[in-house]
Design a protein around this motif. Structure first.
Motif, mmCIF file in Angstrom:
data_model
loop_
_atom_site.group_PDB
_atom_site.id
_atom_site.type_symbol
_atom_site.label_atom_id
_atom_site.label_comp_id
_atom_site.label_asym_id
_atom_site.label_seq_id
_atom_site.Cartn_x
_atom_site.Cartn_y
_atom_site.Cartn_z
ATOM 1 N N ASP A 179 28.444 43.730 55.856
ATOM 2 C CA ASP A 179 27.885 44.583 54.797
ATOM 3 C C ASP A 179 28.505 44.149 53.476
ATOM 4 O OD1 ASP A 179 26.158 46.810 56.029
ATOM 5 O OD2 ASP A 179 27.924 46.765 57.328
ATOM 6 N N SER A 180 27.747 44.341 52.398
ATOM 7 C CA SER A 180 28.189 43.873 51.085
ATOM 8 C C SER A 180 28.361 45.038 50.120
ATOM 9 C CB SER A 180 27.136 42.928 50.488
ATOM 10 O OG SER A 180 26.867 41.882 51.374
ATOM 11 N N PHE A 181 29.386 44.949 49.286
ATOM 12 C CA PHE A 181 29.633 45.994 48.286
ATOM 13 C C PHE A 181 30.071 45.345 46.977
ATOM 14 C CE2 PHE A 181 30.323 47.874 52.399
ATOM 15 C CZ PHE A 181 29.731 49.131 52.296
ATOM 16 N N ALA A 182 29.456 45.776 45.876
ATOM 17 C CA ALA A 182 29.898 45.309 44.556
ATOM 18 C C ALA A 182 31.145 46.100 44.172
ATOM 19 C CB ALA A 182 28.799 45.515 43.527
ATOM 20 N N VAL A 183 32.272 45.411 44.143
ATOM 21 C CA VAL A 183 33.543 46.045 43.766
ATOM 22 C C VAL A 183 34.275 45.076 42.840
ATOM 23 C CG1 VAL A 183 35.773 46.927 44.596
ATOM 24 C CG2 VAL A 183 33.737 47.171 46.045
ATOM 25 N N ASP A 184 34.695 45.573 41.685
ATOM 26 C CA ASP A 184 35.514 44.767 40.772
ATOM 27 C C ASP A 184 36.969 45.122 41.047
ATOM 28 O OD1 ASP A 184 36.972 43.710 38.684
ATOM 29 O OD2 ASP A 184 35.478 44.213 37.152
ATOM 30 N N ILE A 185 37.711 44.176 41.635
ATOM 31 C CA ILE A 185 39.095 44.512 42.047
ATOM 32 C C ILE A 185 40.050 44.636 40.864
ATOM 33 C CG2 ILE A 185 38.860 43.553 44.384
ATOM 34 C CD1 ILE A 185 40.754 41.221 43.232
ATOM 35 N N SER A 186 39.563 44.349 39.649
ATOM 36 C CA SER A 186 40.430 44.595 38.486
ATOM 37 C C SER A 186 40.341 46.052 38.032
ATOM 38 C CB SER A 186 40.081 43.652 37.333
ATOM 39 O OG SER A 186 38.836 43.996 36.776
ATOM 40 N N ARG A 187 39.516 46.848 38.742
ATOM 41 C CA ARG A 187 39.374 48.272 38.406
ATOM 42 C C ARG A 187 39.890 49.129 39.569
ATOM 43 N NH1 ARG A 187 35.457 48.918 34.156
ATOM 44 N NH2 ARG A 187 34.622 46.892 33.602
ATOM 45 N N PRO A 188 41.100 49.685 39.429
ATOM 46 C CA PRO A 188 41.696 50.446 40.540
ATOM 47 C C PRO A 188 40.796 51.580 41.040
ATOM 48 C CG PRO A 188 43.332 50.040 38.832
ATOM 49 C CD PRO A 188 42.026 49.528 38.293
ATOM 50 N N HIS A 235 45.791 36.235 24.909
ATOM 51 C CA HIS A 235 46.319 37.302 25.765
ATOM 52 C C HIS A 235 45.256 37.809 26.720
ATOM 53 C CE1 HIS A 235 49.882 38.549 22.955
ATOM 54 N NE2 HIS A 235 49.943 37.296 23.356
ATOM 55 N N SER A 236 43.996 37.818 26.256
ATOM 56 C CA SER A 236 42.918 38.348 27.114
ATOM 57 C C SER A 236 42.822 37.534 28.412
ATOM 58 C CB SER A 236 41.580 38.330 26.372
ATOM 59 O OG SER A 236 41.283 37.009 25.971
ATOM 60 N N GLU A 237 43.027 36.213 28.322
ATOM 61 C CA GLU A 237 42.925 35.376 29.537
ATOM 62 C C GLU A 237 44.143 35.589 30.444
ATOM 63 O OE1 GLU A 237 42.169 31.293 28.435
ATOM 64 O OE2 GLU A 237 40.116 31.771 27.783
ATOM 65 N N ILE A 238 45.306 35.708 29.835
ATOM 66 C CA ILE A 238 46.522 35.950 30.636
ATOM 67 C C ILE A 238 46.370 37.287 31.374
ATOM 68 C CG2 ILE A 238 49.008 36.420 30.520
ATOM 69 C CD1 ILE A 238 49.076 34.587 28.023
ATOM 70 N N GLU A 239 45.936 38.296 30.637
ATOM 71 C CA GLU A 239 45.835 39.631 31.242
ATOM 72 C C GLU A 239 44.752 39.688 32.313
ATOM 73 O OE1 GLU A 239 45.570 42.242 27.840
ATOM 74 O OE2 GLU A 239 47.566 41.565 27.204
ATOM 75 N N GLU A 240 43.648 38.956 32.100
ATOM 76 C CA GLU A 240 42.574 38.944 33.111
ATOM 77 C C GLU A 240 43.099 38.351 34.428
ATOM 78 O OE1 GLU A 240 39.218 36.407 32.316
ATOM 79 O OE2 GLU A 240 37.887 37.600 33.578
ATOM 80 N N MET A 241 43.865 37.249 34.324
ATOM 81 C CA MET A 241 44.410 36.634 35.547
ATOM 82 C C MET A 241 45.386 37.574 36.243
ATOM 83 S SD MET A 241 44.951 32.581 34.894
ATOM 84 C CE MET A 241 45.569 32.653 33.224
ATOM 85 N N LEU A 242 46.224 38.244 35.458
ATOM 86 C CA LEU A 242 47.195 39.145 36.092
ATOM 87 C C LEU A 242 46.487 40.345 36.721
ATOM 88 C CD1 LEU A 242 50.127 38.954 33.522
ATOM 89 C CD2 LEU A 242 49.957 37.817 35.730
ATOM 90 N N ARG A 243 45.449 40.842 36.049
ATOM 91 C CA ARG A 243 44.734 42.010 36.601
ATOM 92 C C ARG A 243 44.014 41.668 37.906
ATOM 93 N NH1 ARG A 243 43.641 43.873 31.432
ATOM 94 N NH2 ARG A 243 41.771 42.598 31.334
ATOM 95 N N ILE A 244 43.341 40.510 37.940
ATOM 96 C CA ILE A 244 42.566 40.168 39.144
ATOM 97 C C ILE A 244 43.485 39.578 40.226
ATOM 98 C CG2 ILE A 244 40.723 38.703 40.075
ATOM 99 C CD1 ILE A 244 39.330 38.945 37.320
ATOM 100 N N ASN A 245 44.209 38.508 39.859
ATOM 101 C CA ASN A 245 44.969 37.771 40.881
ATOM 102 C C ASN A 245 46.138 38.596 41.434
ATOM 103 O OD1 ASN A 245 43.255 35.857 39.825
ATOM 104 N ND2 ASN A 245 44.816 34.409 39.228
ATOM 105 N N VAL A 246 46.814 39.316 40.557
ATOM 106 C CA VAL A 246 48.029 40.019 41.000
ATOM 107 C C VAL A 246 47.727 41.484 41.336
ATOM 108 C CG1 VAL A 246 50.403 40.635 40.442
ATOM 109 C CG2 VAL A 246 49.418 38.517 39.520
ATOM 110 N N LEU A 247 47.306 42.248 40.319
ATOM 111 C CA LEU A 247 47.125 43.688 40.572
ATOM 112 C C LEU A 247 45.987 43.938 41.555
ATOM 113 C CD1 LEU A 247 47.711 45.155 36.994
ATOM 114 C CD2 LEU A 247 49.319 44.973 38.895
ATOM 115 N N GLY A 248 44.919 43.134 41.482
ATOM 116 C CA GLY A 248 43.805 43.297 42.436
ATOM 117 C C GLY A 248 44.308 43.139 43.864
ATOM 118 N N THR A 249 45.107 42.093 44.086
ATOM 119 C CA THR A 249 45.680 41.835 45.425
ATOM 120 C C THR A 249 46.606 42.983 45.844
ATOM 121 O OG1 THR A 249 45.515 39.443 45.162
ATOM 122 C CG2 THR A 249 47.219 40.256 46.668
#
Ligand SMILES: NC(=O)c1ccc[n+]([C@@H]2O[C@H](COP(=O)([O-])OP(=O)(O)OC[C@H]3O[C@@H](n4cnc5c(N)ncnc54)[C@H](OP(=O)(O)O)[C@@H]3O)[C@@H](O)[C@H]2O)c1
Length: 224
Positions: free
Chosen positions: A53-62, A98-112
């Motif tokens: 099953d598929s779900f649209a989820v943005d893992i940068s959004r808690p 900063h926007s690119e640094i923060e995007e990577m940290l939000r998705i790669n780190v906080l998302g995980t």
């Protein structure tokens, strides 16, 4: 039927792992931001008599993570999580916004981290399960023009190694995967790698991961 969540399952390595876990008899919960890509993978799994099953989820959004896991926890038997979704911005650190640094940290780190935190109570309840973190060889050593990406991947490495110790005496297996370059859409959005011909196919990496599931850390270096 046991369900495995794969983040970023619509392309690249996530898709290849989804197809393989489908063949092993697991039910797949495919998540990512673009539903159309996930549905294409879901169709391929169903065509092979698998379940997904598929779900649209943005893992940068808690809040999206919480809503998804509380729905999935009621609906399915959660067994595993493959933290695969990730993005990369590369180039001179001095010039990186900063926007690119923060995007990577939000998705790669906080998302995980937040995906893992959300699923762990379900795994702990049954004292079994799997969390697999897709890192990179950029999580093993620093590289030129990869400073912020490597910082995000070193963070995931530290997180993974710590969880391995914290859950060592339980039935929950925690795996760290470190691979070199793969030929995937990851590189579509930047000019960092001009010649992709030496990159490994994500299907090859997925096969190597599954062949080494007895290890806690799997290292697949780039082709020379
Ligand atoms: N390609 C390489 O050379 C390489 C090497 C080492 C490690 N890795 C790592 O391997 C993993 C998989 O990458 P890949 O090469 O297979 O790249 P990919 O094809 O671009 O896959 C990444 C997936 O993550 C999803 N994603 C991105 N942001 C997301 C978000 N906020 N929420 C949910 N899903 C999101 C993307 O789909 P949507 O945009 O539709 O959300 C995409 O399908 C990444 O963690 C990457 O850092 C890649």
């Amino acid at each position: 039927m046991k369900s495995i969540i794969i983040t970023g399952a619509g392309s690249g390595l996530g898709k290849e792992l989804a197809l393989r876990y489908g063949r092993l008899g697991y039910h797949l919960l495919l998540i990512g931001r673009t539903l159309k890509k996930l549905k294409d993978v879901e169709e391929q799994i169903l065509a092979e008599n698998g379940h997904a099953d598929s779900f649209a989820v943005d893992i940068s959004r808690p809040s999206e993570i919480q809503a998804f896991i509380s729905h999935a926890g009621k609906q399915y038997t959660l067994y595993g999580l493959i933290n695969n979704a990730g993005i990369g911005h590369f180039g001179s650190f001095e010039q990186m916004p900063h926007s690119e640094i923060e995007e990577m940290l939000r998705i790669n780190v906080l998302g995980t981290m937040y995906m893992s935190q959300a699923i762990l109570p379900y795994l702990a309840e049954k004292n079994e399960g799997l969390i697999m973190n897709i890192i990179s060889t950029a999580g093993l050593r620093g590289k030129v023009n990869e400073s912020a990406y490597a910082a995000s991947k070193f963070a995931v490495r530290g997180f993974t190694e710590s969880l391995q110790i914290e859950y060592a005496h339980t039935g929950i297996k925690i795996k760290a995967i470190y691979m070199g370059g793969m030929d995937t859409p990851f590189w579509d959005h930047n000019n960092f790698i001009k010649d992709r011909s030496r990159l490994r196919a994500p299907a090859e990496i997925a096969d190597k991961i599954l062949a080494n599931m007895d290890k806690d850390a799997i290292i697949i270096e780039s082709q020379k």
